[in-house]
Design a protein around this motif. Structure first.
Motif, mmCIF file in Angstrom:
data_model
loop_
_atom_site.group_PDB
_atom_site.id
_atom_site.type_symbol
_atom_site.label_atom_id
_atom_site.label_comp_id
_atom_site.label_asym_id
_atom_site.label_seq_id
_atom_site.Cartn_x
_atom_site.Cartn_y
_atom_site.Cartn_z
ATOM 1 N N VAL A 135 0.844 -1.203 0.000
ATOM 2 C CA VAL A 135 0.000 0.000 0.000
ATOM 3 C C VAL A 135 0.879 1.254 0.000
ATOM 4 O O VAL A 135 0.599 2.223 -0.709
ATOM 5 C CB VAL A 135 -0.959 0.003 1.212
ATOM 6 C CG1 VAL A 135 -1.741 1.307 1.275
ATOM 7 C CG2 VAL A 135 -1.920 -1.180 1.144
ATOM 8 N N TYR A 136 1.949 1.213 0.778
ATOM 9 C CA TYR A 136 2.858 2.376 0.838
ATOM 10 C C TYR A 136 3.521 2.619 -0.512
ATOM 11 O O TYR A 136 3.646 3.768 -0.954
ATOM 12 C CB TYR A 136 3.911 2.155 1.923
ATOM 13 C CG TYR A 136 4.819 3.349 2.130
ATOM 14 C CD1 TYR A 136 4.340 4.520 2.710
ATOM 15 C CD2 TYR A 136 6.150 3.314 1.727
ATOM 16 C CE1 TYR A 136 5.159 5.625 2.892
ATOM 17 C CE2 TYR A 136 6.976 4.409 1.905
ATOM 18 C CZ TYR A 136 6.484 5.566 2.490
ATOM 19 O OH TYR A 136 7.303 6.657 2.658
ATOM 20 N N ASP A 137 3.931 1.550 -1.197
ATOM 21 C CA ASP A 137 4.527 1.699 -2.527
ATOM 22 C C ASP A 137 3.531 2.311 -3.506
ATOM 23 O O ASP A 137 3.887 3.170 -4.323
ATOM 24 C CB ASP A 137 5.007 0.344 -3.054
ATOM 25 C CG ASP A 137 6.242 -0.166 -2.326
ATOM 26 O OD1 ASP A 137 6.886 0.631 -1.615
ATOM 27 O OD2 ASP A 137 6.567 -1.358 -2.469
ATOM 28 N N ASP A 152 1.549 6.793 -6.987
ATOM 29 C CA ASP A 152 0.477 7.644 -7.527
ATOM 30 C C ASP A 152 -0.587 7.811 -6.445
ATOM 31 O O ASP A 152 -1.376 6.898 -6.187
ATOM 32 C CB ASP A 152 -0.131 7.013 -8.782
ATOM 33 C CG ASP A 152 -1.138 7.920 -9.474
ATOM 34 O OD1 ASP A 152 -1.553 8.930 -8.863
ATOM 35 O OD2 ASP A 152 -1.507 7.639 -10.618
ATOM 36 N N LYS A 153 -0.610 8.974 -5.829
ATOM 37 C CA LYS A 153 -1.505 9.205 -4.693
ATOM 38 C C LYS A 153 -2.970 9.308 -5.097
ATOM 39 O O LYS A 153 -3.851 9.329 -4.237
ATOM 40 C CB LYS A 153 -1.073 10.480 -3.951
ATOM 41 C CG LYS A 153 0.297 10.357 -3.308
ATOM 42 C CD LYS A 153 0.709 11.644 -2.631
ATOM 43 C CE LYS A 153 2.055 11.504 -1.926
ATOM 44 N NZ LYS A 153 3.136 11.105 -2.823
ATOM 45 N N SER A 154 -3.249 9.380 -6.411
ATOM 46 C CA SER A 154 -4.640 9.488 -6.860
ATOM 47 C C SER A 154 -5.192 8.164 -7.372
ATOM 48 O O SER A 154 -6.384 8.037 -7.623
ATOM 49 C CB SER A 154 -4.743 10.537 -7.979
ATOM 50 O OG SER A 154 -3.991 10.136 -9.119
ATOM 51 N N HIS A 155 -4.313 7.159 -7.531
ATOM 52 C CA HIS A 155 -4.729 5.899 -8.142
ATOM 53 C C HIS A 155 -5.216 4.937 -7.067
ATOM 54 O O HIS A 155 -4.584 4.805 -6.020
ATOM 55 C CB HIS A 155 -3.553 5.275 -8.900
ATOM 56 C CG HIS A 155 -3.959 4.140 -9.794
ATOM 57 N ND1 HIS A 155 -4.664 4.319 -10.945
ATOM 58 C CD2 HIS A 155 -3.760 2.793 -9.669
ATOM 59 C CE1 HIS A 155 -4.876 3.149 -11.520
ATOM 60 N NE2 HIS A 155 -4.340 2.212 -10.765
ATOM 61 N N PRO A 156 -6.326 4.221 -7.296
ATOM 62 C CA PRO A 156 -6.802 3.262 -6.289
ATOM 63 C C PRO A 156 -5.905 2.034 -6.214
ATOM 64 O O PRO A 156 -5.304 1.612 -7.205
ATOM 65 C CB PRO A 156 -8.197 2.893 -6.789
ATOM 66 C CG PRO A 156 -8.167 3.153 -8.255
ATOM 67 C CD PRO A 156 -7.253 4.329 -8.443
ATOM 68 N N TYR A 167 -4.565 8.377 2.043
ATOM 69 C CA TYR A 167 -4.563 7.434 0.918
ATOM 70 C C TYR A 167 -5.208 6.120 1.337
ATOM 71 O O TYR A 167 -6.027 5.549 0.601
ATOM 72 C CB TYR A 167 -3.134 7.196 0.443
ATOM 73 C CG TYR A 167 -3.037 6.260 -0.738
ATOM 74 C CD1 TYR A 167 -3.182 6.738 -2.037
ATOM 75 C CD2 TYR A 167 -2.817 4.896 -0.558
ATOM 76 C CE1 TYR A 167 -3.114 5.881 -3.122
ATOM 77 C CE2 TYR A 167 -2.740 4.031 -1.633
ATOM 78 C CZ TYR A 167 -2.888 4.532 -2.915
ATOM 79 O OH TYR A 167 -2.818 3.673 -3.989
ATOM 80 N N PHE A 168 -4.850 5.620 2.519
ATOM 81 C CA PHE A 168 -5.359 4.332 2.985
ATOM 82 C C PHE A 168 -6.878 4.359 3.112
ATOM 83 O O PHE A 168 -7.564 3.414 2.701
ATOM 84 C CB PHE A 168 -4.711 3.990 4.328
ATOM 85 C CG PHE A 168 -5.050 2.620 4.837
ATOM 86 C CD1 PHE A 168 -4.490 1.493 4.263
ATOM 87 C CD2 PHE A 168 -5.932 2.460 5.900
ATOM 88 C CE1 PHE A 168 -4.802 0.221 4.734
ATOM 89 C CE2 PHE A 168 -6.248 1.198 6.375
ATOM 90 C CZ PHE A 168 -5.683 0.072 5.788
#
Length: 679
Positions: A48-50, A55-59, A157-158
């Protein structure tokens, strides 16, 4: 009549645990206890961190959840409870308290423990150890991987971008009938089974049968492949003593297969996905060994899907335009990587041959873990070849090398890599080792050991001492290893620059400023260098304490003599799970006479602690830790198995009757000198 579809919805963690409709997820009694271990939880956080960094916007998709709408706002979890519980524990580790809750039906200890984390229970009479350990592992993974500086961004993000596919079985469906359908189908088709079916469609007739035999005997990862392969005469493949790999191509394997397969075999070559499920799970295609031959089993260091990816990457290294840096050794990308590879018949044949040969090399030239517990008296890491004894004609195990020093060196090196990169989708070192062995037909053990040692040295100097290859918490960024180990898709063999102590302290600090973190590999590599120093200067010499060479050895590592037995017994225990401050973090204030946070967060004050050491001792003073960890009563496992560096730290504390910044700096200076080869 149209087939009725089960309702499904893609939901975020936010929607799952913080939805406007307050719900309860109930774990029924027929579900097994929570069982995720450190490796699985750490791998999930790392993945999840990677994804967050990329890409902080990608699910990021975390899998599936199947639930049955039991009653108003209560959902019984049919499938996915391990993942759901892990998500709940990760939320707690991130200091997030959801509004939707988990419960455990008819399992009081588990229910009380999860209610405690939900704030619904003040104290616990008994704890569910699986859930409690899961929270500890989650907390440690968040601290080690995410860190403080990235925590808020990671939380956002999580909660918003980590998604799960939620199947909600409606209330009007007969649940017993639903279970019957699931059971009649068996386990859900796994990704590697889909890959197998797709690859076999490229082959013809007995090629398909041979491919299937290779696949089945390689997929049982806990047994030596020589014992599993019997559809071809084993001596044709592995030689008279079953200690070599003779064929040079898939065609040679096929020739041998045609010689020994039953000519009346009516097995269909039209193989579908349903065939794979039915026959594969019933064992009809699994290779069988002779009834009189006992299988020698072990704990594998990698699972089959991730091993397939390593083999695919090796197979593609000769392809024009192939970029190894962009290849993903993560089984979540298994279908995608095989799709990108565009596997035609020739590629499938080459892959099958490489799969069998790589599996032989993995079993016989790379360490695996025995099924023994880690103890101070016995190294559970084994580097053994399975072979046929010339006299008894029975299968036996022997060490890879008859030279004890060479055997120990290789075992320490390979197990050092293994405890540094436990996640099964992050074993770049294993890819390089297999690639080396596949291209070196002589397989001289001394040359192999020299390669693995140089690989560790390259990891240290060209990745961990290059700030451009590290992220904000000093973890190697994706592609870093391939960029420095490979050149034109070949293993680098030339010389390279070795960095000095100044470079190390610029990246990892020396106590004068805040450290961004010291990776686990650094500590493991340091312990290997300490053991290697002992191996080269002290081992087998029987020096007495008053001997000059022995005094110089201990003077060089910075402490008085604490006996050589600790070095002789040392191995890379899998209990090496925790980095702890020897000078406790809780008492660091920066006030006069006290160390500040910068001073204690450097290599010189970190200690590697085994899992059996008293975890409550993290706030003990250095002197108290000394008394407990060196307790000779046997109540606490000897820490020497966990870390040679820690033994040196404790002896320094014992010598000086204190552990302050003066000792921390002196210890770090000596350890960095050993790491960088200046001693």
């Amino acid at each position: 009549m149209a087939k009725k579809e089960l309702p499904l919805k893609e939901v975020s963690i936010e929607e799952l645990f913080f939805g406007s409709e307050k719900v309860v997820y109930e774990i029924p009694i027929y579900q097994r206890n929570y069982a995720w271990e450190k490796d699985e939880i750490t791998a999930l956080v790392q993945d999840v961190y990677d994804a967050y960094l990329k890409d902080k916007s990608h699910p990021y998709y975390i899998g599936t959840l199947v639930s049955y709408h039991k009653s108003d706002r209560v959902y019984e979890i049919i499938d996915g409870q391990q993942r759901l519980t892990t998500i709940r524990l990760l939320l707690e580790a991130l200091d997030i308290h959801p509004s939707n809750h988990l419960t455990y039906r008819a399992r009081k200890k588990s229910d009380d423990t999860i209610k405690y984390y939900d704030g619904l229970k003040d104290k616990l009479d008994e704890k569910d150890s699986g859930i409690e350990n899961g929270f500890k592992f989650a907390k440690a993974a968040v601290g080690d991987i995410v860190g403080y500086d990235n925590k808020q961004g990671f939380i956002t993000y999580f909660r918003s971008n980590v998604h799960i596919i939620h199947y909600q079985v409606p209330k009007d469906i007969d649940l017993n009938h639903y279970f019957e359908i699931m059971n009649s189908r068996g386990e859900q088709l796994e990704k590697h089974e889909i890959v197998k079916a797709n690859l076999m469609q490229e082959l013809k007739d007995d090629e398909k049968k041979l491919f299937n035999r290779i696949w089945e005997c390689c997929s049982e990862m806990s047994v030596y492949v020589q014992q599993n392969l019997n559809d071809i005469k084993r001596e044709d493949v592995f030689g008279a003593q079953l200690v070599d790999f003779k064929p040079n191509s898939f065609d040679e394997l096929l020739t041998s297969y045609r010689k020994y397969v039953n000519s009346d075999d009516k097995e269909s070559t039209d193989i579908s996905l349903s065939d794979i499920i039915a026959k594969g799970k019933n064992g009809e295609w699994a290779g069988q060994v002779e009834e009189s031959e006992k299988k020698d089993s072990f704990q594998p260091i990698i699972d089959f899907p991730n091993f397939l990816l390593i083999v695919l990457k090796i197979t593609r290294m000769n392809e024009e335009g192939f970029s190894p840096v962009s290849f993903n050794l993560d089984d979540k990308e298994l279908l995608n990587e095989f799709s990108i590879a565009r596997m035609d018949a020739n590629k499938v044949r080459r892959f099958a041959y490489t799969l069998l040969k790589s599996r032989y090399l993995l079993d016989n030239y790379v360490v695996h873990h025995s099924k023994e517990e880690d103890t101070i008296d016995s190294n559970p890491w084994k580097l053994q070849v399975w072979h046929k004894d010339e006299t008894t004609k029975k299968g036996q195990l022997r060490n890879l090398s008859e030279n004890e020093g060479l055997q120990d060196k290789l075992t320490h090196l390979l197990s050092m890599f293994e405890v540094s990169f436990t996640a099964r989708q992050r074993k770049n070192y294993l890819f390089y080792c297999l690639m080396y062995l596949l291209t070196d037909d002589r397989r001289n053990i001394g040359d192999y050991a020299a390669f693995v040692e140089s690989l560790a040295d390259r990891f240290f100097n060209k990745v961990y001492l290059d700030a451009g290859k590290l992220n904000a918490i000093n973890t190697p960024i994706p592609g870093s290893f391939d960029e420095v180990i490979l050149e034109n898709n070949r293993l680098c063999r030339g010389d390279y620059e070795r960095k000095n102590a100044d470079t190390f302290e610029m990246i990892y600090g020396n106590g004068t400023e805040a450290s961004r973190g010291v990776p686990l590999f650094i500590f493991n590599y340091l312990d290997y260098r300490l053991w290697r120093l002992y191996d080269q200067t002290m081992r087998g010499k029987n020096y007495k304490k008053e001997n000059r060479e022995r005094r110089e050895f201990f003077d060089g590592i910075g402490c008085s003599d604490f006996e050589l037995k600790a070095f002789d017994q040392f191995y890379f225990s899998r209990t090496r799970r925790s980095l702890e401050h020897y000078y406790p973090q809780a008492t660091a204030t920066g006030e006069q006479g006290r160390l500040d946070q910068n001073q204690i967060n450097c290599l010189g004050n970190y200690a590697m602690i085994g899992s059996e050491a008293n975890s409550s001792g993290s706030n003990w003073s250095p002197k108290t830790k000394l008394d407990h960890y060196l307790d000779s009563s046997g109540k606490i496992s000897q820490i020497s198995v966990a870390s040679l560096k820690f033994m040196i730290m404790m002896q320094m504390c014992k010598d000086n009757l204190k552990w302050e910044f003066e000792q921390i700096r002196e210890h770090q200076s000596r350890m960095v000198s050993i790491l960088t080869g200046n001693m």
